[in-house]
Design a protein around this motif. Structure first.
Motif, PDB file in Angstrom:
ATOM      1  N   SER A  36       0.849  -1.189   0.000  1.00  0.00           N
ATOM      2  CA  SER A  36       0.000   0.000   0.000  1.00  0.00           C
ATOM      3  C   SER A  36       0.884   1.239   0.000  1.00  0.00           C
ATOM      4  O   SER A  36       1.985   1.236   0.564  1.00  0.00           O
ATOM      5  CB  SER A  36      -0.924   0.015   1.218  1.00  0.00           C
ATOM      6  OG  SER A  36      -0.177  -0.022   2.427  1.00  0.00           O
ATOM      7  N   LYS A  37       0.407   2.283  -0.646  1.00  0.00           N
ATOM      8  CA  LYS A  37       1.145   3.542  -0.681  1.00  0.00           C
ATOM      9  C   LYS A  37       0.819   4.345   0.567  1.00  0.00           C
ATOM     10  O   LYS A  37      -0.339   4.454   0.967  1.00  0.00           O
ATOM     11  CB  LYS A  37       0.792   4.338  -1.935  1.00  0.00           C
ATOM     12  CG  LYS A  37       1.660   5.573  -2.133  1.00  0.00           C
ATOM     13  CD  LYS A  37       1.346   6.271  -3.450  1.00  0.00           C
ATOM     14  CE  LYS A  37       2.226   7.490  -3.661  1.00  0.00           C
ATOM     15  NZ  LYS A  37       1.926   8.175  -4.940  1.00  0.00           N
ATOM     16  N   LEU A  38       1.845   4.914   1.184  1.00  0.00           N
ATOM     17  CA  LEU A  38       1.677   5.693   2.405  1.00  0.00           C
ATOM     18  C   LEU A  38       1.642   7.183   2.090  1.00  0.00           C
ATOM     19  O   LEU A  38       2.344   7.665   1.190  1.00  0.00           O
ATOM     20  CB  LEU A  38       2.821   5.416   3.378  1.00  0.00           C
ATOM     21  CG  LEU A  38       3.018   3.962   3.829  1.00  0.00           C
ATOM     22  CD1 LEU A  38       4.253   3.858   4.722  1.00  0.00           C
ATOM     23  CD2 LEU A  38       1.789   3.437   4.548  1.00  0.00           C
ATOM     24  N   SER A  39       0.857   7.915   2.830  1.00  0.00           N
ATOM     25  CA  SER A  39       0.905   9.365   2.753  1.00  0.00           C
ATOM     26  C   SER A  39       2.185   9.837   3.438  1.00  0.00           C
ATOM     27  O   SER A  39       2.785   9.096   4.237  1.00  0.00           O
ATOM     28  CB  SER A  39      -0.316   9.972   3.439  1.00  0.00           C
ATOM     29  OG  SER A  39      -0.233   9.768   4.848  1.00  0.00           O
ATOM     30  N   PRO A  40       2.620  11.071   3.167  1.00  0.00           N
ATOM     31  CA  PRO A  40       3.797  11.579   3.881  1.00  0.00           C
ATOM     32  C   PRO A  40       3.654  11.503   5.396  1.00  0.00           C
ATOM     33  O   PRO A  40       4.620  11.176   6.093  1.00  0.00           O
ATOM     34  CB  PRO A  40       3.901  13.027   3.395  1.00  0.00           C
ATOM     35  CG  PRO A  40       3.317  12.993   2.020  1.00  0.00           C
ATOM     36  CD  PRO A  40       2.185  12.006   2.110  1.00  0.00           C
ATOM     37  N   LEU A  41       2.455  11.770   5.903  1.00  0.00           N
ATOM     38  CA  LEU A  41       2.226  11.708   7.348  1.00  0.00           C
ATOM     39  C   LEU A  41       2.361  10.283   7.867  1.00  0.00           C
ATOM     40  O   LEU A  41       2.910  10.045   8.954  1.00  0.00           O
ATOM     41  CB  LEU A  41       0.839  12.266   7.681  1.00  0.00           C
ATOM     42  CG  LEU A  41       0.529  12.491   9.170  1.00  0.00           C
ATOM     43  CD1 LEU A  41       1.500  13.490   9.772  1.00  0.00           C
ATOM     44  CD2 LEU A  41      -0.907  12.961   9.342  1.00  0.00           C
ATOM     45  N   ALA A  48       4.155   7.930   6.350  1.00  0.00           N
ATOM     46  CA  ALA A  48       5.513   7.457   6.058  1.00  0.00           C
ATOM     47  C   ALA A  48       6.534   7.973   7.056  1.00  0.00           C
ATOM     48  O   ALA A  48       7.541   7.298   7.327  1.00  0.00           O
ATOM     49  CB  ALA A  48       5.908   7.867   4.644  1.00  0.00           C
ATOM     50  N   LEU A  49       6.297   9.167   7.607  1.00  0.00           N
ATOM     51  CA  LEU A  49       7.303   9.783   8.477  1.00  0.00           C
ATOM     52  C   LEU A  49       7.708   8.900   9.649  1.00  0.00           C
ATOM     53  O   LEU A  49       8.915   8.695   9.871  1.00  0.00           O
ATOM     54  CB  LEU A  49       6.796  11.140   8.971  1.00  0.00           C
ATOM     55  CG  LEU A  49       7.764  11.915   9.875  1.00  0.00           C
ATOM     56  CD1 LEU A  49       9.066  12.216   9.145  1.00  0.00           C
ATOM     57  CD2 LEU A  49       7.114  13.208  10.373  1.00  0.00           C
ATOM     58  N   PRO A  50       6.778   8.335  10.438  1.00  0.00           N
ATOM     59  CA  PRO A  50       7.212   7.492  11.564  1.00  0.00           C
ATOM     60  C   PRO A  50       7.852   6.185  11.118  1.00  0.00           C
ATOM     61  O   PRO A  50       8.513   5.522  11.925  1.00  0.00           O
ATOM     62  CB  PRO A  50       5.916   7.233  12.348  1.00  0.00           C
ATOM     63  CG  PRO A  50       4.824   7.445  11.357  1.00  0.00           C
ATOM     64  CD  PRO A  50       5.315   8.518  10.429  1.00  0.00           C
ATOM     65  N   CYS A  51       7.681   5.802   9.866  1.00  0.00           N
ATOM     66  CA  CYS A  51       8.359   4.611   9.340  1.00  0.00           C
ATOM     67  C   CYS A  51       9.783   4.926   8.917  1.00  0.00           C
ATOM     68  O   CYS A  51      10.689   4.095   9.068  1.00  0.00           O
ATOM     69  CB  CYS A  51       7.586   4.052   8.141  1.00  0.00           C
ATOM     70  SG  CYS A  51       5.919   3.478   8.501  1.00  0.00           S
ATOM     71  N   LEU A  52       9.982   6.137   8.412  1.00  0.00           N
ATOM     72  CA  LEU A  52      11.288   6.499   7.866  1.00  0.00           C
ATOM     73  C   LEU A  52      12.228   7.074   8.919  1.00  0.00           C
ATOM     74  O   LEU A  52      13.440   6.839   8.867  1.00  0.00           O
ATOM     75  CB  LEU A  52      11.095   7.500   6.726  1.00  0.00           C
ATOM     76  CG  LEU A  52      12.302   7.757   5.828  1.00  0.00           C
ATOM     77  CD1 LEU A  52      12.802   6.466   5.200  1.00  0.00           C
ATOM     78  CD2 LEU A  52      11.954   8.777   4.747  1.00  0.00           C
ATOM     79  N   MET A  53      11.680   7.828   9.871  1.00  0.00           N
ATOM     80  CA  MET A  53      12.551   8.477  10.862  1.00  0.00           C
ATOM     81  C   MET A  53      13.453   7.506  11.619  1.00  0.00           C
ATOM     82  O   MET A  53      14.652   7.781  11.784  1.00  0.00           O
ATOM     83  CB  MET A  53      11.711   9.288  11.849  1.00  0.00           C
ATOM     84  CG  MET A  53      11.419  10.699  11.395  1.00  0.00           C
ATOM     85  SD  MET A  53      10.717  11.714  12.717  1.00  0.00           S
ATOM     86  CE  MET A  53      12.034  11.695  13.936  1.00  0.00           C
ATOM     87  N   PRO A  54      12.943   6.355  12.100  1.00  0.00           N
ATOM     88  CA  PRO A  54      13.836   5.437  12.825  1.00  0.00           C
ATOM     89  C   PRO A  54      14.931   4.829  11.946  1.00  0.00           C
ATOM     90  O   PRO A  54      15.904   4.293  12.467  1.00  0.00           O
ATOM     91  CB  PRO A  54      12.882   4.348  13.342  1.00  0.00           C
ATOM     92  CG  PRO A  54      11.523   4.949  13.285  1.00  0.00           C
ATOM     93  CD  PRO A  54      11.545   5.875  12.123  1.00  0.00           C
ATOM     94  N   ARG A  55      14.753   4.901  10.641  1.00  0.00           N
ATOM     95  CA  ARG A  55      15.719   4.315   9.722  1.00  0.00           C
ATOM     96  C   ARG A  55      16.750   5.342   9.245  1.00  0.00           C
ATOM     97  O   ARG A  55      17.719   4.979   8.579  1.00  0.00           O
ATOM     98  CB  ARG A  55      15.007   3.717   8.504  1.00  0.00           C
ATOM     99  CG  ARG A  55      13.867   2.754   8.836  1.00  0.00           C
ATOM    100  CD  ARG A  55      14.370   1.376   9.275  1.00  0.00           C
ATOM    101  NE  ARG A  55      14.808   1.332  10.642  1.00  0.00           N
ATOM    102  CZ  ARG A  55      13.992   1.190  11.687  1.00  0.00           C
ATOM    103  NH1 ARG A  55      12.692   1.117  11.526  1.00  0.00           N
ATOM    104  NH2 ARG A  55      14.478   1.122  12.910  1.00  0.00           N
TER     105      ARG A  55
END
Length: 297
Positions: free
Chosen positions: A235-240, A242-249
């Motif tokens: 599924s495609k994520l909105s920027p909102l 996606a942010l908590p998924c990307l920040m820890p990485r």
């Protein structure tokens, strides 16, 4: 003026001084003999003794971070297992453009085990250089992401997740089923940098245990967040979202408020311009095919 060994990584021109053979060998494919400027100067030194620096401790762990008293940068150092001698030390200026890495010389180690140092100290200096690079990169509008990344049809795809989730395994599926069309750009810590407003995947020599990396730059086509599951879906994520998924990485500079603001700005630009997908998956061809269908156009 060139006085050391010069390289270009993610558009950053490095001038490296010292005799660290491991570091220089890893950087070899990034050599650039005619840089138009120097963005990052670093020197590696072997020392008989390393004095404990002075400043304010901001991270008090195995590797200690200390803010210089004049607010002009940081000291980062690691003690030996007895907590007495400094084994390695970085002296860093405020914007990470000028840096000195000192490592304790093997002949003067008090551990009694020469095998503990030797090549290990060269490797450790190389890893410290990675810390310098990624923080200098933030100052220049880029960021390093914990991900396995590929170039395919002149676009970059990053697969990110916590360690052990299967990033390299998923990239292996692309290599197996797509073959020569796929090149691993970096299997652990690729960089994203903006060139003319375009988010670009860049190879770096810091690549984890697989040692897979290339001197490549391609526009970022997608970021895929992996999550293990008994069935495959995407599924495609909105920027909102996606942010908590990307920040820890992302390798974020929590020790420096000003630098954190720059990192947040880079992440925001990435999320505004790059599609991010959540792939819940098994380590099977079907999972790869779901991503393929999303990014093939």
């Amino acid at each position: 003026m060139k006085t050391g060994n010069t390289y270009k990584i993610a558009g950053i021109n490095l001038d490296i001084h010292g005799d660290n053979r491991y570091l220089l060998n890893r950087l070899k494919i990034f050599e650039d003999s005619n840089p138009n400027r120097i963005d990052l100067f670093a020197e590696t030194r072997r020392c008989h003794h390393i004095e404990k620096p002075e400043g304010q401790i901001v991270i008090d762990e195995f590797v200690k971070w200390m803010k210089k008293d004049d607010n002009g940068g940081f000291h980062v150092f690691r003690l030996d297992t007895a907590g007495r001698d400094i084994m390695a030390h970085m002296d860093i200026n405020k914007d990470w453009s000028r840096n000195i890495i000192r490592c304790l010389d093997i002949k003067f180690s008090k551990s009694g085990d020469p095998a503990e140092f030797g090549d290990w100290m060269e490797y450790y200096s190389f890893m410290l250089m990675g810390i310098i690079f990624r923080n200098r990169l933030i100052n220049m509008g880029g960021i390093v992401i914990h991900a396995s990344s590929i170039a395919w049809r002149n676009r970059g795809i990053l697969f990110t997740a916590p360690s052990g989730t299967g990033k390299s395994t998923h990239v292996g599926l692309w290599e197996k089923y797509i073959g020569d069309e796929v090149t691993v750009v970096n299997d652990d810590t690729p960089a994203i940098r903006f060139f003319d407003g375009i988010p670009t995947l860049c190879g770096t020599p810091w690549s984890g245990s697989s040692d897979k990396f290339a001197n490549l730059q391609v526009p970022v086509g997608a970021i895929v967040v992996l999550k293990q599951a008994p069935e495959n879906s995407i599924s495609k994520l909105s920027p909102l979202e996606a942010l908590p998924c990307l920040m820890p990485r992302a390798f974020l500079p929590y020790f420096d408020r000003e630098l954190m603001e720059k990192a947040y700005s880079v992440l925001d630009m990435i999320l505004q311009k790059v599609p991010v997908y959540l792939l819940t998956c098994t380590p099977e061809k079907k999972a790869m095919e779901l991503v393929y269908e999303c990014v093939k156009h």
